[in-house]
Design a protein around this motif. Sequence first.
Motif, short mmCIF file in Angstrom:
data_model
loop_
_atom_site.label_atom_id
_atom_site.label_comp_id
_atom_site.label_asym_id
_atom_site.label_seq_id
_atom_site.Cartn_x
_atom_site.Cartn_y
_atom_site.Cartn_z
N VAL A 70 5.15 -13.50 -32.98
CA VAL A 70 4.34 -13.05 -31.83
C VAL A 70 4.67 -13.95 -30.64
CG1 VAL A 70 2.02 -12.71 -30.90
CG2 VAL A 70 2.50 -12.19 -33.31
N ILE A 71 5.17 -13.36 -29.57
CA ILE A 71 5.63 -14.11 -28.40
C ILE A 71 4.62 -14.00 -27.25
CG2 ILE A 71 7.42 -14.26 -26.62
CD1 ILE A 71 9.40 -13.27 -28.73
N GLY A 72 4.27 -15.17 -26.69
CA GLY A 72 3.52 -15.22 -25.44
C GLY A 72 4.51 -15.46 -24.31
N LEU A 73 4.65 -14.49 -23.43
CA LEU A 73 5.71 -14.47 -22.41
C LEU A 73 5.11 -14.62 -21.02
CD1 LEU A 73 8.66 -13.81 -21.45
CD2 LEU A 73 8.05 -11.38 -21.70
N GLY A 74 5.42 -15.75 -20.32
CA GLY A 74 4.91 -15.89 -18.96
C GLY A 74 4.61 -17.32 -18.56
N GLU A 75 3.46 -17.52 -17.91
CA GLU A 75 3.17 -18.79 -17.26
C GLU A 75 2.62 -19.85 -18.23
OE1 GLU A 75 -0.63 -16.38 -17.04
OE2 GLU A 75 1.51 -15.98 -16.81
N ALA B 297 -2.24 -18.10 -20.12
CA ALA B 297 -2.61 -17.15 -21.17
C ALA B 297 -1.56 -17.03 -22.28
CB ALA B 297 -2.89 -15.78 -20.55
N PRO B 298 -0.26 -16.98 -21.97
CA PRO B 298 0.73 -16.82 -23.05
C PRO B 298 0.67 -17.93 -24.10
CG PRO B 298 1.73 -16.35 -20.93
CD PRO B 298 0.39 -16.94 -20.64
N ASN C 83 -1.98 -19.70 -24.87
CA ASN C 83 -3.21 -19.48 -25.64
C ASN C 83 -3.01 -18.40 -26.70
OD1 ASN C 83 -4.55 -21.36 -24.03
ND2 ASN C 83 -5.41 -19.81 -22.67
N VAL C 84 -2.37 -17.31 -26.31
CA VAL C 84 -2.13 -16.22 -27.26
C VAL C 84 -1.25 -16.69 -28.42
CG1 VAL C 84 -1.02 -13.96 -27.58
CG2 VAL C 84 -2.49 -14.36 -25.59
N ALA C 85 -0.19 -17.44 -28.08
CA ALA C 85 0.72 -17.93 -29.12
C ALA C 85 0.01 -18.89 -30.08
CB ALA C 85 1.93 -18.60 -28.48
N PHE C 86 -0.79 -19.78 -29.53
CA PHE C 86 -1.54 -20.72 -30.36
C PHE C 86 -2.48 -19.99 -31.32
CE2 PHE C 86 -5.54 -23.05 -30.98
CZ PHE C 86 -5.07 -24.14 -31.72
N GLN C 87 -3.23 -19.05 -30.79
CA GLN C 87 -4.17 -18.32 -31.65
C GLN C 87 -3.43 -17.45 -32.67
OE1 GLN C 87 -7.02 -19.32 -31.69
NE2 GLN C 87 -7.67 -19.96 -29.66
N ALA C 88 -2.29 -16.90 -32.27
CA ALA C 88 -1.49 -16.12 -33.22
C ALA C 88 -1.07 -16.98 -34.40
CB ALA C 88 -0.27 -15.53 -32.53
N ASN C 89 -0.72 -18.25 -34.12
CA ASN C 89 -0.38 -19.19 -35.19
C ASN C 89 -1.54 -19.36 -36.16
OD1 ASN C 89 2.27 -20.00 -34.97
ND2 ASN C 89 1.82 -22.06 -34.27
N GLN C 90 -2.75 -19.52 -35.61
CA GLN C 90 -3.92 -19.71 -36.46
C GLN C 90 -4.28 -18.45 -37.24
OE1 GLN C 90 -6.98 -22.78 -35.37
NE2 GLN C 90 -6.96 -21.57 -33.50
N LEU C 91 -3.83 -17.32 -36.75
CA LEU C 91 -4.20 -16.03 -37.34
C LEU C 91 -3.15 -15.50 -38.30
CD1 LEU C 91 -5.67 -14.63 -34.03
CD2 LEU C 91 -6.95 -14.74 -36.18
N GLY C 92 -2.23 -16.39 -38.72
CA GLY C 92 -1.27 -16.01 -39.76
C GLY C 92 0.04 -15.46 -39.24
N CYS C 93 0.33 -15.67 -37.96
CA CYS C 93 1.60 -15.23 -37.38
C CYS C 93 2.42 -16.46 -36.98
CB CYS C 93 1.36 -14.34 -36.16
SG CYS C 93 0.39 -12.85 -36.49
N VAL D 78 4.94 -8.83 -28.55
CA VAL D 78 5.10 -9.62 -27.32
C VAL D 78 3.90 -9.34 -26.43
CG1 VAL D 78 6.48 -10.04 -25.25
CG2 VAL D 78 7.63 -9.49 -27.41
N CYS D 79 3.28 -10.41 -25.93
CA CYS D 79 2.18 -10.26 -24.98
C CYS D 79 2.60 -10.84 -23.64
CB CYS D 79 0.94 -10.99 -25.49
SG CYS D 79 -0.49 -10.83 -24.39
N PHE D 80 2.42 -10.08 -22.56
CA PHE D 80 2.76 -10.54 -21.21
C PHE D 80 1.67 -10.11 -20.24
CE2 PHE D 80 4.06 -6.21 -21.13
CZ PHE D 80 4.18 -5.81 -19.81
#
Length: 305
Positions: A10-15, A30-31, A33-43, A124-126
Amino acid sequence: MNNSASLPLVIGLGELLWDCFGDDRRPGGAPANVAFQANQLGCRGTVVTRVGQDDLGRELLDFLKQQQLATDYVQVDENYPTGTVTVEFSDANDPQYTIHEQVAWDHLEFNDRLATLMGEAQAVCFGTLAQREAASREAIHQCLAATGEDCLVVYDINLRQKYYDRDWIERSLKAARVVKLNQDEVQVLSELLSVDGSDLPRFAKQLQTDYGVEAVCITRGSGGCLIYAESQSYDIPGTPVEVADAVGAGDAFTAALISRRLLGWPWDRAALFANRVGGLVASKSGAMPVLRDEFEQLSQEIKNS
């Protein structure tokens, strides 16, 4: 570090930037934050961004490593400084933000390494902010074009101050499979895109029709969220929490929604889980509280309910 190749990427793409409060500062973007939480959520969460070749940039790289996030795809810029946001409290209830321009993440560069990474991504989240300069905007869309056919591309609209434009938003909507926005952003988009925002399900359906997205998610804070997908509207109520710090709660929601959709959860259960995850993060201080065990317990509760 969460490096297992079997985990969905899961990729957080941006600032990526520093929020500066007088003499104090904390990591933002935000990217990340999304990547960090994705790690905690099994990704396998990964940040794609750019920092300056300066002390602030080195501190951000160290911070990501401390949060167990890989830094392999964080570019280092020799010409532009690491991004910062100045937060001023002339009125305690109305903080003023200055998002400084011409910083490293404004100049993200697409390259072969990113093309390969994007081709491997399951999601991917952007957002919109990192598209304010043509250089980073083009790099982001080249990244999106390099994703595989099955990649879950999520556009978290995430409007900030003046840094948005109808053309950027429409281009991003067309590139996305899932669109997430909040109620305030519905009002902005309804005027910008000439879409009636008075009825949320109808607004979401219109976005889906006009831009070919699979799902539209509208968050409502304590009021839960509404998702329009598969020709159905799902109205998910919120769960009351005592808010300690709402920073990053929306990004946690996004990561949770992504993670459970990648597991094949139906939209209503994925949204219920995302609501609960966002609320849990809001009940803790900071954008990146360590909640791996709590998330797993919550996942099992909802999965078995």
